[in-house]
Scaffold this motif. Sequence first.
Motif, PDB file in Angstrom:
ATOM      1  N   ARG A  89     -62.160  32.657 -78.462  1.00  0.00           N
ATOM      2  CA  ARG A  89     -61.233  32.346 -79.554  1.00  0.00           C
ATOM      3  C   ARG A  89     -60.504  33.608 -80.024  1.00  0.00           C
ATOM      4  O   ARG A  89     -59.296  33.572 -80.280  1.00  0.00           O
ATOM      5  CB  ARG A  89     -61.987  31.696 -80.710  1.00  0.00           C
TER       6      ARG A  89
ATOM      7  N   GLU B 285     -59.547  26.341 -81.678  1.00  0.00           N
ATOM      8  CA  GLU B 285     -60.936  25.919 -81.884  1.00  0.00           C
ATOM      9  C   GLU B 285     -61.320  24.772 -80.952  1.00  0.00           C
ATOM     10  O   GLU B 285     -62.462  24.711 -80.467  1.00  0.00           O
ATOM     11  CB  GLU B 285     -61.155  25.510 -83.333  1.00  0.00           C
TER      12      GLU B 285
ATOM     13  N   VAL C 253     -60.472  30.531 -87.750  1.00  0.00           N
ATOM     14  CA  VAL C 253     -61.458  30.043 -86.777  1.00  0.00           C
ATOM     15  C   VAL C 253     -62.840  30.624 -87.083  1.00  0.00           C
ATOM     16  O   VAL C 253     -63.707  30.697 -86.206  1.00  0.00           O
ATOM     17  CB  VAL C 253     -61.029  30.336 -85.319  1.00  0.00           C
TER      18      VAL C 253
END
Length: 324
Positions: free
Chosen positions: A60, A51, A133
Amino acid sequence: MPQKKIALIFLLLNSIFINFAFSQKISEVDKIVAKYPKSFDSTEKLADKIEKDFDSDYDRARAIYSWIAFNIRYDYNAYLNPPRVQGFNYSSEAEKQRKIKQLNDNLIQKAFKSKKAVCEGFTALYQHLAELVNLKCEIIRGDSKTNLRDIGRKATSSNHAWNVVLIDKKWRLVDVTWGQGYYDISKGRMVNDFNPVYFDTNPEYFFAKHYPDSGTFLGDRISKSDFLDGPLIYNKTIENDYKIKTPNLGIIEAKNGDKITVEIKNVSKSSQVFYLNRKNQPVKVLNPKEKRGSLEFQILIDKNIGDYITIFIDTESIVSFKIV
């Protein structure tokens, strides 16, 4: 050119291009993740690192794919000798869900800490990290098409699992199990070979090799016959967008003396195109023609053709057909 000389050239080209090919498929995200530690104290700390280093959901999701593919190895021994299914008793739905969650958490931590897993562990770990995330991610179970015997199979089976992850309001297909490497039959072991083609894969290619148990994908019906009877395609086919335009079936009915017309998109006459005969000797295709962004050529069916034909482009296998 003598067959032995062709085979020698094939081996030399393969060794020359392998490092070049690897350098071509590494993205900037992959380069950053490759410098990460191989082990983290927890999945939460790995997710925090991802992150902080990447701003977009796409990067990500790719970083999670890369870290798992770089660091988790396929446990082939566990595949050959799967553990017994662990059952449990429960007295309420809440207790049932709690125990299922505990089993899933154990699976995730085992893959994360031991650095080994089969597809269930890969997909569970990918989903877990994605959710950490704040990405929506699901696990899909179904069939996979990986070898010549899969061409023209009569039925599907539930033998594999992969992920879908929601990025920018679009579901993306992810198979990190196949992204980490492959089983080398000649060496009798798994080979670590990072491959990004199974991250955000074009559905047309993905579902040539995957068939979900439900037969649907996000509301779109997938043809079981197209999957079972289609040709076998390979990683380079996906990577280079080598769409197989003809034949469109993987099973070719032909008799001695027939000629099969093959047309592959995004291939030019400058490419070295050949197939293997019954003795696994390379045979260069004759008189290929460029046609609407594709290369078209013919293969003569004779006594030298085996039960399958695999076509190669510049040392890489592209597509296989079954000859009946």
